[in-house]
Design a protein around this motif. Structure first.
Motif, PDB file in Angstrom:
ATOM      1  N   GLN A 127      -0.356  -4.892  -8.013  1.00  0.00           N
ATOM      2  CA  GLN A 127      -0.260  -5.502  -6.684  1.00  0.00           C
ATOM      3  C   GLN A 127      -0.567  -4.503  -5.566  1.00  0.00           C
ATOM      4  OE1 GLN A 127       3.682  -7.568  -8.034  1.00  0.00           O
ATOM      5  NE2 GLN A 127       3.105  -8.523  -6.108  1.00  0.00           N
ATOM      6  N   GLU A 128      -0.868  -3.274  -5.930  1.00  0.00           N
ATOM      7  CA  GLU A 128      -1.214  -2.287  -4.911  1.00  0.00           C
ATOM      8  C   GLU A 128      -2.605  -2.545  -4.347  1.00  0.00           C
ATOM      9  OE1 GLU A 128      -2.048   2.500  -4.410  1.00  0.00           O
ATOM     10  OE2 GLU A 128      -0.915   1.787  -6.147  1.00  0.00           O
ATOM     11  N   VAL A 129      -2.733  -2.437  -3.035  1.00  0.00           N
ATOM     12  CA  VAL A 129      -4.030  -2.499  -2.375  1.00  0.00           C
ATOM     13  C   VAL A 129      -4.250  -1.203  -1.616  1.00  0.00           C
ATOM     14  CG1 VAL A 129      -3.958  -5.005  -2.164  1.00  0.00           C
ATOM     15  CG2 VAL A 129      -3.146  -3.595  -0.279  1.00  0.00           C
ATOM     16  N   GLU A 130      -5.489  -0.912  -1.323  1.00  0.00           N
ATOM     17  CA  GLU A 130      -5.810   0.354  -0.664  1.00  0.00           C
ATOM     18  C   GLU A 130      -5.217   0.428   0.732  1.00  0.00           C
ATOM     19  OE1 GLU A 130      -9.732   3.132   0.276  1.00  0.00           O
ATOM     20  OE2 GLU A 130      -9.923   1.225  -0.801  1.00  0.00           O
ATOM     21  N   GLN A 131      -5.333  -0.657   1.496  1.00  0.00           N
ATOM     22  CA  GLN A 131      -4.770  -0.698   2.841  1.00  0.00           C
ATOM     23  C   GLN A 131      -4.538  -2.142   3.227  1.00  0.00           C
ATOM     24  OE1 GLN A 131      -7.189   1.071   5.887  1.00  0.00           O
ATOM     25  NE2 GLN A 131      -5.554   1.041   7.410  1.00  0.00           N
ATOM     26  N   LEU A 132      -3.342  -2.445   3.709  1.00  0.00           N
ATOM     27  CA  LEU A 132      -3.011  -3.801   4.120  1.00  0.00           C
ATOM     28  C   LEU A 132      -3.285  -4.003   5.603  1.00  0.00           C
ATOM     29  CD1 LEU A 132       0.394  -4.461   2.329  1.00  0.00           C
ATOM     30  CD2 LEU A 132      -1.737  -5.702   1.967  1.00  0.00           C
ATOM     31  N   GLN A 168       5.617   1.223 -13.318  1.00  0.00           N
ATOM     32  CA  GLN A 168       5.032   2.515 -13.673  1.00  0.00           C
ATOM     33  C   GLN A 168       5.600   3.690 -12.892  1.00  0.00           C
ATOM     34  OE1 GLN A 168       0.764   2.266 -13.382  1.00  0.00           O
ATOM     35  NE2 GLN A 168       0.613   0.560 -14.809  1.00  0.00           N
ATOM     36  N   GLU A 169       6.047   3.475 -11.662  1.00  0.00           N
ATOM     37  CA  GLU A 169       6.453   4.595 -10.823  1.00  0.00           C
ATOM     38  C   GLU A 169       7.372   4.145  -9.692  1.00  0.00           C
ATOM     39  OE1 GLU A 169       3.217   6.288  -8.547  1.00  0.00           O
ATOM     40  OE2 GLU A 169       2.226   4.322  -8.387  1.00  0.00           O
ATOM     41  N   SER A 170       7.952   5.135  -9.021  1.00  0.00           N
ATOM     42  CA  SER A 170       8.762   4.901  -7.827  1.00  0.00           C
ATOM     43  C   SER A 170       8.118   5.635  -6.663  1.00  0.00           C
ATOM     44  CB  SER A 170      10.189   5.406  -8.033  1.00  0.00           C
ATOM     45  OG  SER A 170      10.832   4.726  -9.087  1.00  0.00           O
ATOM     46  N   LEU A 171       8.051   4.977  -5.519  1.00  0.00           N
ATOM     47  CA  LEU A 171       7.441   5.543  -4.319  1.00  0.00           C
ATOM     48  C   LEU A 171       8.480   5.627  -3.221  1.00  0.00           C
ATOM     49  CD1 LEU A 171       4.130   3.453  -4.255  1.00  0.00           C
ATOM     50  CD2 LEU A 171       4.445   5.754  -5.184  1.00  0.00           C
ATOM     51  N   SER A 191      11.432   1.305   2.810  1.00  0.00           N
ATOM     52  CA  SER A 191      11.950   2.653   2.581  1.00  0.00           C
ATOM     53  C   SER A 191      11.411   3.242   1.282  1.00  0.00           C
ATOM     54  CB  SER A 191      13.480   2.636   2.512  1.00  0.00           C
ATOM     55  OG  SER A 191      14.057   2.064   3.656  1.00  0.00           O
ATOM     56  N   SER A 192      11.292   2.386   0.269  1.00  0.00           N
ATOM     57  CA  SER A 192      10.838   2.820  -1.050  1.00  0.00           C
ATOM     58  C   SER A 192      10.294   1.615  -1.788  1.00  0.00           C
ATOM     59  CB  SER A 192      11.986   3.468  -1.845  1.00  0.00           C
ATOM     60  OG  SER A 192      13.032   2.526  -2.055  1.00  0.00           O
ATOM     61  N   LEU A 193       9.698   1.875  -2.954  1.00  0.00           N
ATOM     62  CA  LEU A 193       9.154   0.791  -3.762  1.00  0.00           C
ATOM     63  C   LEU A 193       9.155   1.218  -5.218  1.00  0.00           C
ATOM     64  CD1 LEU A 193       6.376  -1.657  -3.017  1.00  0.00           C
ATOM     65  CD2 LEU A 193       6.112  -0.277  -5.089  1.00  0.00           C
ATOM     66  N   VAL A 194       9.433   0.262  -6.103  1.00  0.00           N
ATOM     67  CA  VAL A 194       9.468   0.517  -7.543  1.00  0.00           C
ATOM     68  C   VAL A 194       8.513  -0.444  -8.232  1.00  0.00           C
ATOM     69  CG1 VAL A 194      10.912   0.508  -9.617  1.00  0.00           C
ATOM     70  CG2 VAL A 194      11.852   1.338  -7.441  1.00  0.00           C
ATOM     71  N   ASP A 197       0.845  -1.182   0.000  1.00  0.00           N
ATOM     72  CA  ASP A 197       0.000   0.000   0.000  1.00  0.00           C
ATOM     73  C   ASP A 197       0.886   1.240   0.000  1.00  0.00           C
ATOM     74  OD1 ASP A 197       0.744   0.591   2.678  1.00  0.00           O
ATOM     75  OD2 ASP A 197      -0.989  -0.459   3.501  1.00  0.00           O
ATOM     76  N   ARG A 198       0.271   2.398  -0.063  1.00  0.00           N
ATOM     77  CA  ARG A 198       1.026   3.640  -0.242  1.00  0.00           C
ATOM     78  C   ARG A 198       1.542   4.248   1.054  1.00  0.00           C
ATOM     79  NH1 ARG A 198       1.199   6.328  -5.320  1.00  0.00           N
ATOM     80  NH2 ARG A 198       0.459   4.840  -6.868  1.00  0.00           N
ATOM     81  N   THR A 199       1.478   3.485   2.132  1.00  0.00           N
ATOM     82  CA  THR A 199       2.133   3.902   3.362  1.00  0.00           C
ATOM     83  C   THR A 199       3.424   3.125   3.608  1.00  0.00           C
ATOM     84  OG1 THR A 199       0.858   2.370   4.742  1.00  0.00           O
ATOM     85  CG2 THR A 199      -0.073   4.560   4.373  1.00  0.00           C
ATOM     86  N   GLY A 200       3.812   2.266   2.662  1.00  0.00           N
ATOM     87  CA  GLY A 200       5.051   1.512   2.794  1.00  0.00           C
ATOM     88  C   GLY A 200       4.899   0.131   3.380  1.00  0.00           C
ATOM     89  N   ASN A 201       3.667  -0.305   3.622  1.00  0.00           N
ATOM     90  CA  ASN A 201       3.451  -1.657   4.119  1.00  0.00           C
ATOM     91  C   ASN A 201       3.501  -2.654   2.969  1.00  0.00           C
ATOM     92  OD1 ASN A 201       2.955  -0.933   6.886  1.00  0.00           O
ATOM     93  ND2 ASN A 201       0.970  -0.152   6.225  1.00  0.00           N
ATOM     94  N   ARG A 202       3.969  -3.853   3.265  1.00  0.00           N
ATOM     95  CA  ARG A 202       4.029  -4.920   2.272  1.00  0.00           C
ATOM     96  C   ARG A 202       3.433  -6.185   2.853  1.00  0.00           C
ATOM     97  NH1 ARG A 202       7.988  -8.541   3.928  1.00  0.00           N
ATOM     98  NH2 ARG A 202       7.951  -9.705   1.990  1.00  0.00           N
TER      99      ARG A 202
END
Length: 219
Positions: free
Chosen positions: A192-197, A213-216, A207-210, A159-164
């Motif tokens: 593979q992105e989900v709204e909240q894990l 399509q994009e880098s976070l 720390s980051s994710l690639v 998700d977009r808070t860095g959780n996997r």
């Protein structure tokens, strides 16, 4: 169970009720030693089965696009010892990235999976290094042990808070906990992105994710 739907390029999940774990995670790694609550553990397991299908049905050529994006990011850093991943059959294939990093003079390390309850160790790989059979069908280079300064982290969902969401063995969470301050870069498909894990107390954020399509970057 965790209900997963596709919206655009992304997975969205809503935890509804728990269901029995599938055998998928056990085939890759042993059950987690960590103490997630039963509800969180079951929600994660239900989500794993669905996210795995995203990897198995990914379009041809997307692995190469992701490798190119990862190489661009990694070669722009000064990290010398980079822990990569040698793929299992369904996983994103980082072998071209391993060769590219090696050709650029970086030290490529691959994980060695220990018995349950222990962190991963990392061994030096080169194109000339023999690969030995490791646990759960993994390949381990016959090279010296080296501490990485950046770890590429496989995952089933993010998700977009860095959780996997990993495979359930807790190996990467345990490993990152023993390497405080180390850079951890997840890699995945955008789908593979989900709204909240669902997360437990021992989950280690990235720390980051690639993606292709994009880098976070995560705080």
């Amino acid at each position: 169970m965790a209900l997963v739907t596709l919206s655009g390029a992304h997975l969205h999940t809503q935890v509804l009720e728990v269901e029995r774990p599938t055998a998928m995670a056990a085939s890759h790694s042993p059950s987690s030693f960590m103490s997630d609550s039963p509800a969180i553990a079951e929600a994660k397991q239900a989500l794993r089965a669905r996210c795995l299908s995203v990897l198995k049905t990914r379009p041809a050529g997307v692995d190469a696009v992701l490798c190119a994006r990862l190489a661009e990011r990694l070669l722009a850093t000064d990290h010398a010892h980079i822990a990569c991943v040698w793929p299992l059959p369904h996983e994103l294939d980082l072998r071209p990235l391993c060769h590219q990093l090696n050709a650029a003079g970086r030290h490529v390390l691959l994980p060695e999976t220990p018995p349950r309850g222990q962190p991963l160790t990392f061994r030096l790989w080169t194109p000339q290094t023999a690969l030995l059979r490791g646990r759960f069908g993994t390949q381990v280079p016959d090279g010296p042990l080296i501490r990485p300064d950046l770890v590429l982290v496989p995952l089933l969902a993010f998700d977009r808070t860095g959780n996997r969401l990993g495979y359930g063995g807790g190996y990467y969470d345990r490993t990152l906990a023993t390497l405080p301050g180390i850079a951890s870069m997840g890699y995945a498909l955008a789908a593979q992105e989900v709204e909240q894990l669902p997360t437990g107390p021992y989950d280690q954020p990235l720390s980051s994710l690639v993606t292709e399509q994009e880098s976070l970057h995560f705080d």
